[in-house]
Write an enzyme that holds these catalytic residues in place. Structure first.
Site, PDB file in Angstrom:
ATOM      1  N   TYR A  30       6.215 -10.925  20.788  1.00 16.13           N
ATOM      2  CA  TYR A  30       6.817 -10.840  19.446  1.00 16.13           C
ATOM      3  C   TYR A  30       8.034 -11.764  19.362  1.00 16.13           C
ATOM      4  CZ  TYR A  30       9.766  -8.741  15.777  1.00 16.13           C
ATOM      5  OH  TYR A  30      10.590  -8.536  14.700  1.00 16.13           O
ATOM      6  N   THR A  64      15.172 -11.850  14.950  1.00 17.92           N
ATOM      7  CA  THR A  64      15.332 -10.665  15.804  1.00 17.92           C
ATOM      8  C   THR A  64      16.212 -10.915  17.029  1.00 17.92           C
ATOM      9  OG1 THR A  64      14.064  -9.186  17.263  1.00 17.92           O
ATOM     10  CG2 THR A  64      13.156 -11.359  16.932  1.00 17.92           C
ATOM     11  N   GLY A 114       7.240  -3.957   2.627  1.00 20.34           N
ATOM     12  CA  GLY A 114       7.876  -3.621   3.898  1.00 20.34           C
ATOM     13  C   GLY A 114       9.217  -2.912   3.731  1.00 20.34           C
ATOM     14  N   MET A 115       9.809  -2.552   4.860  1.00 23.39           N
ATOM     15  CA  MET A 115      11.043  -1.751   4.869  1.00 23.39           C
ATOM     16  C   MET A 115      12.256  -2.528   4.341  1.00 23.39           C
ATOM     17  SD  MET A 115      12.510   0.452   8.051  1.00 23.39           S
ATOM     18  CE  MET A 115      12.802  -0.917   9.159  1.00 23.39           C
ATOM     19  N   LEU A 116      12.465  -3.728   4.855  1.00 23.95           N
ATOM     20  CA  LEU A 116      13.596  -4.531   4.370  1.00 23.95           C
ATOM     21  C   LEU A 116      13.389  -4.901   2.911  1.00 23.95           C
ATOM     22  CD1 LEU A 116      16.165  -6.232   4.620  1.00 23.95           C
ATOM     23  CD2 LEU A 116      14.763  -8.074   5.608  1.00 23.95           C
ATOM     24  N   ALA A 173       6.198 -10.244   7.939  1.00 21.14           N
ATOM     25  CA  ALA A 173       6.180 -10.538   9.376  1.00 21.14           C
ATOM     26  C   ALA A 173       5.173  -9.650  10.074  1.00 21.14           C
ATOM     27  CB  ALA A 173       7.567 -10.289   9.986  1.00 21.14           C
ATOM     28  N   TRP A 174       4.700 -10.124  11.208  1.00 24.26           N
ATOM     29  CA  TRP A 174       3.985  -9.249  12.160  1.00 24.26           C
ATOM     30  C   TRP A 174       5.083  -8.537  12.930  1.00 24.26           C
ATOM     31  CZ3 TRP A 174      -1.379  -9.284  14.134  1.00 24.26           C
ATOM     32  CH2 TRP A 174      -1.546  -8.448  15.233  1.00 24.26           C
ATOM     33  N   TRP A 198      17.032  -3.378  15.455  1.00 22.64           N
ATOM     34  CA  TRP A 198      17.018  -1.908  15.378  1.00 22.64           C
ATOM     35  C   TRP A 198      17.145  -1.445  13.913  1.00 22.64           C
ATOM     36  CZ3 TRP A 198      19.722   0.967  19.969  1.00 22.64           C
ATOM     37  CH2 TRP A 198      19.409   0.351  21.165  1.00 22.64           C
TER      38      TRP A 198
END
Ligand SMILES: NC(=O)c1ccc[n+]([C@@H]2O[C@H](COP(=O)([O-])OP(=O)(O)OC[C@H]3O[C@@H](n4cnc5c(N)ncnc54)[C@H](OP(=O)(O)O)[C@@H]3O)[C@@H](O)[C@H]2O)c1
Length: 285
Positions: A126, A102, A11-13, A61-62, A152
């Site tokens: 979510y 989040t 994933g991105m993180l 995560a979803w 974001w």
């Protein structure tokens, strides 16, 4: 030196965190969804016990916010039940756990930044599933669990608003972008750094707000992206979110307060504009 285990490794993180940890020479176990699916409780327990990490960062995560509206049960299986299984596995081996969450746990009706202990009230599926994950960590690991609410997020890996706008700048003469949602654009690299800093000092466990400082609308963020690309920001036009109806409602105001960092002995994360400028995401994208 700690032994780190990172889930959701593609994933991105995770991309930013793994890069940072490896650059520091840390011992890292990186597990993609193929290596460890959080929905498989037995695998979660066995894999974590087998590696015996000191720190687990759950980057899995979803994250499909709109799809969660029609697949809440599936999203909850990852973001709620999967997180609980991971927290229990951490408890079993005595590992500290970092759980990103989040701004969407809030309803967006506030008029000033949400403090860490503000009442939660998600307005979409979510957000509800992520809140379930927060509770699982806080209940299971009252001494060693950290919930880091972010928002974001953008980074070099994975689709995100910053890379999308940069791509559209090349193909569209003008862009309509919503100006009635306020939040905190946050570079995944800064969040990764904050995770490492937090583990370095292990402050009081619980909820922290890991967003860049300041605030922006999507419109302001898009203008800043254009400016940094050397494009004319006047090509971005402000519109109401009613012009872009989406399956999942978004909070109109999800600016998060950062007071708890001060108590923990860390400064708040830097201003979002400075982070965007130095992230190099716009160069690599
Ligand atoms: N992106 C944002 O704007 C934002 C905002 C607020 C909070 N956050 C939170 O920040 C964290 C990191 O987000 P991100 O943007 O880096 O997410 P991301 O790029 O979507 O990565 C999530 C990763 O989780 C993996 N995954 C999905 N289901 C899984 C499962 N059942 N078992 C194991 N792995 C699974 C995915 O695997 P595949 O690659 O195989 O799909 C993906 O690699 C998440 O907790 C997210 O909720 C993100």
């Amino acid at each position: 030196m700690s032994r780190w285990l990172v889930t959701g490794a593609s994933g991105m993180l995770a991309a930013e965190l793994l890069g940072l940890l490896r650059a520091r020479g840390e011992s890292v176990i990186a597990l993609t969804r193929d290596d460890l699916d959080l929905r498989d409780g037995r695998a979660v327990r066995d894999v974590v016990a087998g590696h015996g990490p000191d720190v687990v960062v759950n980057c899995a995560a979803w994250t499909a916010v709109d799809d969660a509206e029609t697949h809440e049960r599936e999203a909850l299986a990852v973001n709620g039940h999967g997180v609980r299984a991971l927290a229990e596995a951490c408890k079993h081996v005595g590992a500290l756990m970092i759980q990103p969450s989040t701004d969407y746990v809030f309803d967006g009706t506030a008029v000033e930044p949400y403090p860490e202990d503000a009442p939660t009230c998600p307005v979409n599926a979510y957000g509800r599933t992520k809140l379930a994950g927060e509770r699982a960590v806080l209940e299971t690991l009252p001494e060693t669990g950290y919930v880091l609410r972010t928002a974001w997020l953008y980074g070099a890996a994975g689709g995100n608003f910053v890379s999308t706008i940069a791509g559209l700048e090349r193909t569209r003469p003008a862009l309509d972008v919503v100006d009635d949602q306020l939040g905190q654009p946050t570079w995944a690299g800064d969040l990764a750094t904050r995770i490492v800093e937090l583990v370095g000092i292990t402050p009081e466990p619980g909820v922290y707000h890991a967003t860049c400082s300041g605030q922006a609308s999507w419109y302001e963020l898009a203008r800043e992206i254009f400016t940094l690309l050397g494009a004319d920001p006047e090509r971005i036009r402000p519109v109401s979110s009613t012009e872009f109806p989406r399956p999942a409602p978004r909070p109109a105001y999800s600016v998060l307060g950062h007071d708890r960092w001060t108590t923990a002995g860390l400064p708040p994360m830097r201003d979002w504009r400075e982070a965007l400028r130095s992230s190099k995401v716009l160069i690599s994208g």
